[in-house]
Design a protein around this motif. Sequence first.
Motif, short mmCIF file in Angstrom:
data_model
loop_
_atom_site.label_atom_id
_atom_site.label_comp_id
_atom_site.label_asym_id
_atom_site.label_seq_id
_atom_site.Cartn_x
_atom_site.Cartn_y
_atom_site.Cartn_z
N LYS A 124 117.85 100.01 -7.79
CA LYS A 124 118.59 98.76 -7.96
C LYS A 124 117.97 97.88 -9.04
CE LYS A 124 120.19 98.68 -3.21
NZ LYS A 124 120.08 98.04 -1.90
N THR A 125 116.71 98.10 -9.35
CA THR A 125 116.00 97.29 -10.35
C THR A 125 116.38 97.65 -11.78
OG1 THR A 125 114.15 98.85 -10.40
CG2 THR A 125 114.01 97.02 -8.82
N GLY A 126 117.19 98.69 -11.96
CA GLY A 126 117.56 99.12 -13.31
C GLY A 126 116.64 100.21 -13.83
N GLU A 127 115.74 100.66 -12.98
CA GLU A 127 114.84 101.73 -13.36
C GLU A 127 115.40 103.07 -12.89
OE1 GLU A 127 110.42 99.86 -13.41
OE2 GLU A 127 111.25 100.34 -11.45
N ILE A 128 114.94 104.11 -13.54
CA ILE A 128 115.35 105.47 -13.18
C ILE A 128 114.09 106.33 -13.05
CG2 ILE A 128 116.56 107.53 -13.95
CD1 ILE A 128 118.67 105.73 -15.11
N LEU A 129 113.98 106.97 -11.93
CA LEU A 129 112.89 107.92 -11.69
C LEU A 129 113.37 109.29 -12.16
CD1 LEU A 129 110.16 108.81 -10.41
CD2 LEU A 129 111.45 109.18 -8.28
N ILE A 130 112.63 109.90 -13.07
CA ILE A 130 112.95 111.24 -13.56
C ILE A 130 111.90 112.19 -13.03
CG2 ILE A 130 113.33 112.71 -15.58
CD1 ILE A 130 113.85 110.08 -17.16
N VAL A 131 112.35 113.31 -12.46
CA VAL A 131 111.46 114.28 -11.83
C VAL A 131 111.74 115.66 -12.41
CG1 VAL A 131 110.79 115.33 -9.64
CG2 VAL A 131 111.47 112.93 -9.70
N ARG A 132 110.67 116.41 -12.68
CA ARG A 132 110.82 117.80 -13.09
C ARG A 132 110.87 118.64 -11.83
NH1 ARG A 132 109.38 119.89 -18.04
NH2 ARG A 132 108.04 118.09 -18.37
N ARG A 133 111.94 119.41 -11.66
CA ARG A 133 112.09 120.25 -10.48
C ARG A 133 111.33 121.55 -10.66
NH1 ARG A 133 117.61 121.62 -9.23
NH2 ARG A 133 116.89 121.81 -7.12
N LYS A 134 110.91 122.12 -9.54
CA LYS A 134 110.16 123.38 -9.60
C LYS A 134 111.08 124.56 -9.44
CE LYS A 134 106.12 121.13 -7.90
NZ LYS A 134 105.26 120.85 -6.83
#
Length: 134
Positions: A124-134
């Motif tokens: 909601k803060t306008g941030e995006i969490l990006i994760v590398r999947r295994k």
Amino acid sequence: MVLSVCLPLNTTTVVRMDKKACKICKTPLKGRSDKMFCSATCKAYYHNKLKEVTNRATLDTDKILHRNRSILLEIMGKNATQITVLKTVLEKKNFKFNYITGFYENAQQKRYHIVYDFAWMHFKTGEILIVRRK
């Protein structure tokens, strides 16, 4: 199969059952009842055309998905497993948020959007969490 039907006045009418024909060249088929092509050539032609039509229809979407993956890779680098960035960083790189290859909901009911081997989650803060999947 040929059927004969006797009609009045001693006339005989021959009724032919529709035989299956090759999907490509319409040659009558002989052999198995589920056969669809008369030869390997017709079968290969059919499947090559089917593949060509599918590739043409999905080309634009594939380009966008590959571009999205490239953007995520550029932001993440080669070794990082997760990073948080502002949504505007992705928007400036022309990231298309509506194009994904799947999604995943974790135990906390948070939805990750997946593009191949990467996933991201909106905050909601306008941030995006990006994760590398295994």
